[in-house]
Scaffold this active site. Structure first.
Site, PDB file in Angstrom:
ATOM      1  N   LYS A 108       0.829  -1.207   0.000  1.00 28.12           N
ATOM      2  CA  LYS A 108       0.000   0.000   0.000  1.00 28.12           C
ATOM      3  C   LYS A 108       0.863   1.258   0.000  1.00 28.12           C
ATOM      4  O   LYS A 108       0.529   2.250  -0.659  1.00 28.12           O
ATOM      5  CB  LYS A 108      -0.915  -0.016   1.232  1.00 28.12           C
ATOM      6  CG  LYS A 108      -1.839   1.192   1.353  1.00 28.12           C
ATOM      7  CD  LYS A 108      -2.885   1.212   0.260  1.00 28.12           C
ATOM      8  CE  LYS A 108      -3.840   2.384   0.431  1.00 28.12           C
ATOM      9  NZ  LYS A 108      -4.797   2.492  -0.692  1.00 28.12           N
ATOM     10  N   GLU A 109       1.973   1.224   0.706  1.00 24.26           N
ATOM     11  CA  GLU A 109       2.824   2.398   0.833  1.00 24.26           C
ATOM     12  C   GLU A 109       3.716   2.629  -0.391  1.00 24.26           C
ATOM     13  O   GLU A 109       3.832   3.744  -0.884  1.00 24.26           O
ATOM     14  CB  GLU A 109       3.695   2.284   2.088  1.00 24.26           C
ATOM     15  CG  GLU A 109       2.945   2.501   3.390  1.00 24.26           C
ATOM     16  CD  GLU A 109       2.502   3.950   3.557  1.00 24.26           C
ATOM     17  OE1 GLU A 109       3.145   4.848   2.985  1.00 24.26           O
ATOM     18  OE2 GLU A 109       1.499   4.182   4.263  1.00 24.26           O
TER      19      GLU A 109
END
Length: 483
Positions: A336-337
């Site tokens: 996600k990051e």
């Protein structure tokens, strides 16, 4: 797998008992050696009629809860993980549909078609996205959308000098197929029309599973959708998929019979996407670009070919052990990051696998944010700090993880404000569902100007979506990737 014959209900007591014994013996024989269609044509389903009283759930309820649940299978054409990313023809269609409906997408991964219909009618799922050939038998279990396309079916075998070239050559052979698939009725029609006899064995598993068994020489023959066979033949060149079992017929998704509003909305969406060419473009991406399909499905970082999520799995596991998390959860956060890009830099200046800001890098001793291990361990140390911050306030581990993830995204000060508001309004501050409600309200001055709030305005809804995105991805990793 098999049922008692229709005539049984007309037999007397002793005859009925005798018939039952005979049927049970037949069940044992055919379970071991397969069945032939002449036997099946004299049988009926005596299982519980789970489709008679489906759960009352339509589009309004789906929109109210905020997500739609769809059943897919883990296959090269439906849904899989590639380098941490969720991919697949059905997945991308469903993601677009969910966006159109204004809800989030939750996936249920099943290869058992019978179980899928049961989950649908029990209200545990809203769509079965498996590209069903619509039959009268299946119309008993569900309604079907307008067609999304058409598919034919073929026999899959190895290329050999004695490979079958005509359906009549199936005489006395054994064909393994997916349980509850349309292939059974197609093969039975073939037997009737040609006047031949061969055995059919149904087993649980998706089409890729049966094709792999042919490749490994565990079985000689299976039947699958032609497009699935074509995709597999690009990376298994020794497969023979030339024999047609059934010509093309329309395929569709299944929905509950008592969900007319959902059915209407999905049909409207399908017609719109067909008109714009979106469905054709997506079809070409997954079924006609054989080179890309080969690399995606044979990569060690694919859930179909390997058991790896990224090139950094080993250090992710090390960090997860240090943190006390399932490594697949930490991998979900990293994806996600940064999408596993060690050089990724956000517009705000965050860098590294876990996208740490310069002040955080310095605080947790990270000198080189582009070094995967150093960057990862800096992020892990920050997560441990957040875990310590929330431990007394939220003792339960699974709930606390949601607070930690939200804090990682928006800052623990904003989440603490929501936690205080939750207490003030007599809700449960140890339950994320209650706290997330108030975090979303931090765009409202009635709440972010409240005296208990110290960190002011925040786009809390983005943090709530962030947590859900990670947990949805983690759920897929957990199902498709071994621990």
């Amino acid at each position: 797998m098999f049922d008692i014959c229709k005539e049984q209900s007309r037999l007397g007591g002793s005859q009925r008992m005798k018939k039952t014994v005979i049927s049970l013996l037949l069940l044992l024989v055919f379970s071991i050696f397969g069945f032939q269609c002449s036997f099946l044509e004299r049988t009926e389903n005596v299982e519980e009629d789970f489709w008679e009283n489906p759960a009352q759930l339509d589009l309004d309820e789906i929109k109210k809860r905020g997500f739609i649940r769809a059943i897919v299978d883990n296959s090269s054409t439906s849904y899989y993980i590639y380098r941490g990313r969720r991919m697949g023809y059905e997945f991308e269609l469903l993601k677009n549909l969910a966006s159109t409906l204004g809800v989030r997408l939750h996936l249920i991964i099943k290869s058992d078609i019978g179980e899928a219909f049961q989950l649908l009618n029990k209200g545990k799922a809203d769509i079965i996205a498996m590209n069903f050939a619509v039959s009268e038998e299946r119309k008993k279990f569900a309604n079907f959308t307008v067609p999304l396309g058409s598919m034919g079916t073929v026999l899959v075998q190895q290329k050999r000098s004695d490979a079958l070239t005509k359906p009549i050559e199936l005489e006395d052979k054994t064909v393994f197929i997916q349980k509850d698939a349309i292939f059974k009725s197609q093969l039975c029609s073939l037997q009737r029309n040609l006047g031949i006899s061969f055995s059919i064995i149904e087993e649980k598993g998706d089409s890729d599973y049966f094709i792999n068994r042919v490749v490994k020489d565990e079985i000689e023959y299976t039947v699958v959708d032609k497009v699935v066979a074509l995709v597999n033949s690009t990376y298994y060149p020794d497969l023979d998929i030339n024999m047609e079992i059934s010509p093309k017929e329309d395929v569709a998704w299944a929905i509950r019979k008592n969900s007319p509003l959902l059915e209407e909305e999905i049909n409207k969406w399908i017609k719109s996407k067909d008109k714009t060419g979106y469905i054709r473009t997506l079809y070409a991406k997954y079924f006609q670009n054989s080179k890309n399909s080969y690399f995606r499905t044979n990569s060690p970082f694919s859930s179909l070919a390997g058991n790896s999520i990224s090139p950094f799995d080993d250090i992710i596991k090390k960090g997860a052990d240090n943190l006390g998390w399932d490594w697949r959860l930490l991998a979900s956060l990293i994806y996600k990051e940064s999408r596993f890009d060690t050089t990724a830099t956000s517009y705000a200046g965050a860098t590294g696998l876990l996208q740490l800001m310069p002040v955080t890098l310095e605080r947790f001793g990270v000198e080189n944010p582009n070094d995967p291990l150093e960057s990862l361990m800096g992020g892990v140390n920050y997560l441990k700090y957040l875990d310590k911050f929330w431990r007394e306030r939220v003792p339960e581990n699974n709930e606390r993880i949601k607070f930690i993830l939200a804090s990682y995204n928006v800052g623990h000060g904003h989440v603490l404000d929501a936690w205080k508001l939750t207490r003030k309004y007599s809700k449960n501050p140890q339950i994320w569902n209650d706290v997330s409600h108030f975090l979303k309200l931090k765009t409202n001055p009635d709440y972010y100007l409240d005296p208990v709030v110290k960190s002011g305005y925040a786009k809390g809804h983005l943090a709530v979506n962030y947590v859900e995105d990670i947990l949805i991805l983690y759920d897929s990793y957990r199902v498709l990737i071994e621990p």
